[in-house]
Every structure is written in C-alpha cells, then in structure tokens.
Design an enzyme around this catalytic site. Structure first.
Site, short mmCIF file in Angstrom:
data_model
loop_
_atom_site.label_atom_id
_atom_site.label_comp_id
_atom_site.label_asym_id
_atom_site.label_seq_id
_atom_site.Cartn_x
_atom_site.Cartn_y
_atom_site.Cartn_z
N ARG A 417 0.89 -1.17 0.00
CA ARG A 417 0.00 0.00 0.00
C ARG A 417 0.92 1.21 0.00
NH1 ARG A 417 -2.52 3.14 3.84
NH2 ARG A 417 -4.62 3.86 3.30
N SER A 486 -12.29 -3.81 0.77
CA SER A 486 -12.57 -3.28 2.10
C SER A 486 -14.07 -3.09 2.28
CB SER A 486 -11.90 -1.91 2.27
OG SER A 486 -10.51 -2.05 2.12
N LYS A 515 -5.00 5.64 8.42
CA LYS A 515 -5.96 6.09 7.41
C LYS A 515 -6.71 7.32 7.94
CE LYS A 515 -8.21 3.12 4.09
NZ LYS A 515 -9.20 2.08 3.90
#
Ligand SMILES: Nc1ncnc2c1ncn2[C@@H]1O[C@H](COP(=O)(O)OP(=O)(O)OP(=O)(O)O)[C@@H](O)[C@H]1O
Ligand SMILES: Cc1ncc(CO)c(N)n1
Ligand SMILES: [Mg+2]
Length: 593
Positions: A417, A486, A515
């Site tokens: 990521r 997700s 996040k």
C-alpha cells in the site's frame, strides 16, 4: 595507497562505486552496502595492480575498461570502470549466473510418471536445473512394475562423483535407493561433497504395490541417511515400515509417526497422507521438532496420481535450491502437486489404474514466470502485512527489505500500500517484493493499482469502496488472481461476493492514524460483517499484539486473521513483531477451532 594507484592509472583521487540496479544482494535493513562497495573497489584495485597490461594503459576521460574476473563456481564478475567527468566509477555485474540446482538420486520409470523422469519434469516446471544419478532402471507402466534392473553400486558412486565434483549442486533429493550398498555410497559421497540440503523420499513401494526397495535397507536408512536429512517424506506405508510395521490409519497416527521418525535424526518430517483411507482432503503432517502443521488440500478425484510423492519431494528440493525456508517450500510443493493433479485429472495415458499427470501444465496455461501457482487459500489471511511508504522512509528501509523481514517473522500474505510512491518506483519495488514473496510461497497483493499488479504479475489486488469496481478488476485480472475488498457493512460484503471478490477486509476495528477519516466499526461492527459475509474476512485497523487476541477470540468461522500496518512497519524490528503476532493469532485460532 589510493594516491599511488590513482597515479598509476591516471585517475582523479576521488573513487566511487555504483551498484547495478538489478543487483539485489543487499542485506536485510540495508546494512553492508557500504562494505560491498568497498570490497568492489578493493577487488578492482587488486586486479589493476596484479595485471600489468591493465595499468600500463592510461585511461582517458570517457574511456571505459571492463575487467572480467572468474570466480568459480560462482560465475564471472565483470568490473566496468568508466572515467567520467570527475568521478571514477566502478560498476559490477555478473555476466554469467549460477542456476539453482537439484541432484536427484533415484530410479528410472519407463512410464515416466515417477522416479527420475518425474523429478526432471518437476524441477523444470519450478525453474531449477536437475542432474540425475540413476540407481535402478525399472520396466514400469500404468499397470505396475514389470522389472527392476539395479545399477551396480560402483557405477552409482561414479555418477555421483561425476556430478558432485564438477557441478555445483545446491540440494540433493533421493528417491529409489534399492540396496544397502547404494545407500552407503551415497552417504560417503555426501560426506565428501556436502550440499545445502538433503531431501529424502524413502521410496519403498510403488503406487501399484510393487516393492522398489526391500526392508533390508531400513537399518542403513535409519543409521546413516536420516540423520543427514533436512527433510524426510514417507508416505503411510513407508512411515509404517520405518517404525517397524505399526498401523497408521488416522491423522493422529500420522502425528505420532512424524514425531517418532523425527527422533531418528532428520531436521523435519513430512508424513504424506495421499493414501489415508476415508479422507476427503489430502492431508500431510509436517513436524519440525517443535510444531505440527496439518497441511490440507482438496483431494482431486483422479486416477492420475502416479508419481505424486517423487514430484512433491523434487519440488521441495527445487524451492530449497531457490533459497526458500523449509515450511514454505513444503507448502508450495503441495500446492503444485494439487494444481498439477487438478489440471491433469481427465487426461488418459495408458490402460492401467495409475496414470501419470502433467507436470508442465504451467507451460500450457502460459503462467508467466510465476513460481506461485495461484489459487486463493483463505488460511493465507492469518497474518496479513500491509506496507506503508511513510513508515518505511521513516525507518530508512526499502519496501522489499521491510516485506522480507515481515515474511521471515511469519506474515502469510503481503499487500503493498504505497500511496506516496511514484509509479515507476512502485513498480520496481513491487517486482523486488514479488521475488521475495515467491521464494517464500507468500502471495503478494497490490493496493488499488490494478495496472501495477498486472505489470509485475502480482498475485492480486486489494481495492477500497471507491477504487476500481470489483467486477471490472476481475475482468482485467482474470479468474486466477486474488481480489480483496474493504467492507464496513453487510451490504458491501454481499456486493463483494456477488462481484467475484475472494475475501474482504473489514474495519477499522480500532481507531488508527494510518488512514485519515476512517470510521471505526469496532468489534461489534466486525462481527456483524463477518456473520453476513459469504467470503472469508480479515480484520483491519489499529490491530497489534495488545488486541489481536480480542479480535480472534470473536471465534467467527470466516474470520481468518488480522491485517496489520503500524504494529509491524512502524517498529524497529519488523521480524520479531511479526513473530510475536503470528504466534498470538495462531494460538487464538487453535483455541477457537
Ligand atoms: N488425489 C490427490 N489429490 C490431491 N493431493 C494428493 C492426492 N493424492 C496424493 N496427494 C498429495 O500428493 C503428495 C504425495 O503423497 P502420496 O501419499 O501420494 O505419496 P506417495 O505414495 O509417495 O506417491 P507415489 O508413490 O505415487 O510417488 C502429498 O502431498 C499428498 O497429500
Ligand atoms: C523408479 C520409481 N521411483 C519411485 C516410484 C514411487 O512412485 C516409482 N513408482 N518408480
Ligand atoms: Mg512415494
């Protein structure tokens, strides 16, 4: 000294070295690069000093000089020296590469389903060079073994000497060793020429029930070969013979057998359950002296099972030769056998009951360069490592080094990521990570970037609710790649399933800084999603050693593991954090199942 050499070859006093981009021999956390550069310069200067024809030629600006140094058996090192504007650059590159190499010491099967022929094909399919020492020639087909001609032990010894004295062998794999004399000459040669690993498949009886090596070899096996072995892979009959004829009928019997055989000296034991009666799965028991692992795969309904044992052992050897650890090598090998059996379940070769299967199905499937034959295993979600570019730069680590450390500690799947990394750098990093992951049999997913996943042939992607829709990702990636989504709600979980995802990631379970603006759903939210989801689930968001057990203790059947970012990558030692988490999650999984 530097000034003296510089004056010899008319160099400016500044000397620098460059590493080729494709030279990835750096160690874990980037240490040792400086010393590698230093060593390169020393080697270069030594070559200059010891070869008058080089330093008598004075290098002019822009001129290049290539020195070729032979380091047998490792290949040839080219040192390229360029006198650029003001820096004298030395770059290195190996123009010849050593190939991972397995030597099989086994019998020939004229039907080419098992023995030497299976070993050659399995190694070829796994991208490894395979040499062969033939111990016996069998007349064999899909019906059974019609004849056996044993090669004299002197000549087995001569073959071993020819290969081991000349060609650098990484791993030796043994199959049919029909006489005590042959076991002994092998033992002597291995003492003379030690190798990185020894894989012993204690072949005694063929699938058709014909004897390939009698009980007379058992004592020598136990006394000499097993203590030398890194792994021994008996099937049920062979395990029983090694243990004096005890009955093995259940998985629990297989565990006890693995433990008893371990006490004979091998570093690892794999008791294969291909012949386990009344088992709907193909179950093997792996024991490393500390832990038992029950390795399960679907039992493929086919008669084409001849040579599965030889193939499995050769594939383990091939993965070890490529640098894999033992358990990942065994997992990859089992998956390879399952995939090849599945691919070949309907082929028809011969009239008998034990047909061969197609080891090279990979070529026909045109699976590019992939040492992981893709199929999603939900158990891979156990410890899911998600990288973060900011954390890696904070700790001064490359993405590949971080991924390697996570896998070494026990991460079972990795997602890259990398939100802040430029595309070309991301792609290069992804390729390096893929090499690491493949050598450990761990799947690699890319977050969001389907293009990067396609470009590096990663194992799949993970997408968010506002990324590429799952059905579009599926049509771009094909049926074999893994897709995760997700999801925070039962509705999203349902949609993911309908659109062809393989798993969902659900969270944030706890609040997290990783996040921005992420809604926390808590353990209750996670539970609601899991209960509604037809797909396996991995929990994510603020999970670490202090709360992973609380998540797993929800005890939900499809909750397969935890995904972690900061708890691994924002820590000083990634591998020890991963080890801690892996043990924790495994423990709670065992308790709740
Ligand atoms: N029908 C099947 N479907 C899936 N996996 C299988 C099947 N049969 C065997 N296997 C797997 O193949 C591997 C080899 O096991 P097996 O017990 O068949 O060895 P073996 O008897 O030594 O084989 P062979 O003597 O035919 O070479 C194991 O991992 C086993 O679980
Ligand atoms: C030569 C040979 N080795 C091993 C086996 C075990 O499958 C076999 N059938 N034949
Ligand atoms: Mg066998």
């Amino acid at each position: 000294m530097k000034g003296f050499i510089a004056s010899l070859v008319n160099l400016p006093p500044l000397i620098a070295s460059k590493k080729d981009d494709n030279d990835d021999r750096s160690d874990k956390d980037g240490h040792g690069k400086g010393s590698a550069k230093g060593a390169l310069i020393v080697v270069y200067l030594f070559a200059l000093l010891s070869c008058p024809s080089i330093h008598s030629r004075r290098l002019q600006k822009g001129q290049m000089q290539v020195l070729t140094l032979k380091f047998q058996p490792y290949g040839v090192l080219n040192l390229k020296a360029v006198y650029e504007t003001d820096v004298f650059a030395v770059t290195s590159g190996c123009s010849k590469q050593r190939v991972p190499h397995v030597l099989t010491v086994a019998g020939s099967d004229s039907g080419a389903g098992a023995g030497i022929q299976a070993d050659l094909k399995a190694c070829a399919a796994r991208g490894v060079y395979c040499t062969t020492v033939i111990t016996a020639v069998t007349a064999q087909n899909t019906v059974g073994v019609q004849g056996v001609n044993i090669v004299p032990e002197r000549f087995v010894s001569e073959q071993l000497q020819s290969v081991l004295s000349d060609m650098h062998v990484d791993v030796v794999k043994t199959g049919m060793l029909p006489t005590v004399g042959i076991v002994k000459v092998l033992y002597d040669r291995l003492k003379q020429y030690p190798v990185q690993a020894l894989v012993v498949d204690p072949v005694m009886v063929s699938t058709s029930g014909d004897v390939l090596a009698g009980p007379s070899i058992l004592d020598t096996f136990r006394d000499q070969l097993l203590p030398m072995a890194d792994i021994v892979t008996p099937n049920l009959k062979e395990a029983s013979a090694l243990l004096g004829g005890i009955k093995l009928q259940t998985v629990s019997d297989m565990r006890s057998a693995a433990k008893s055989i371990y006490s004979m000296g091998p570093r690892n034991v794999l008791v294969k359950g291909g012949d386990l009666p009344a088992s709907s799965d193909a179950v093997d028991i792996f024991f490393d002296g500390l832990e038992f692992y029950e390795l399960r795969s679907a039992r493929i309904q086919t008669q084409n099972c001849h040579g599965t044992g030889c193939t499995l052992a050769s594939c383990i050897a091939a993965e070890l030769a490529k640098g894999s650890q033992m358990l990942p090598a065994v997992r990859v090998a089992k998956h390879y056998v399952e995939t090849a059996l599945d691919y070949s379940k309907n082929i028809l070769i011969g009239n008998g009951l034990q047909g061969p299967f197609d080891h090279l199905c990979k070529l026909k499937r045109s699976v590019r360069n992939s040492s992981r034959l893709q199929r999603f295993d939900p158990d891979d979600l156990l410890l899911y490592a998600v990288t973060d570019s900011r954390m890696n730069s904070k700790w001064g680590r490359s993405i590949a080094d971080a991924v390697k450390a996570a896998i070494e500690g026990g991460a079972t799947i990795v997602q890259l990521r990398e939100k802040d990394t430029e595309t070309s750098n991301f792609l290069e990093a992804a390729k390096k990570c893929l090499e690491v992951c493949r050598s450990h049999g761990v799947p690699l997913l890319i977050n969001d970037r389907i293009d990067v996943a396609l470009a590096c042939d990663a194992d799949g992607v993970h997408v968010g609710q506002s990324d590429m829709p799952v059905h579009v990702a599926r049509s771009l990636l094909g049926s074999e790649k893994i897709i995760g989504v997700s999801c925070k709600t039962p509705e999203q979980a349902h949609e993911a399933w309908v659109n062809g995802a393989d798993y969902i990631g659900s969270g944030g379970v706890y609040s997290t800084n990783t996040k921005a603006n992420n809604i926390t759903i808590g353990l209750d939210g996670l539970k609601t999603v899991c209960l509604a989801s037809k797909l396996p689930v991995v929990a994510i968001g603020g999970i670490g050693p202090s709360n992973a057990h609380a998540v797993m203790e929800l005890g939900l059947e499809n909750l397969k593991g935890v995904a972690v970012v900061s708890a691994l990558f924002d820590r000083e030692c990634i591998s020890s954090e991963a080890r801690k988490l892996h043990a924790l999650v495994l423990e709670t999984t065992k308790k709740t199942t």
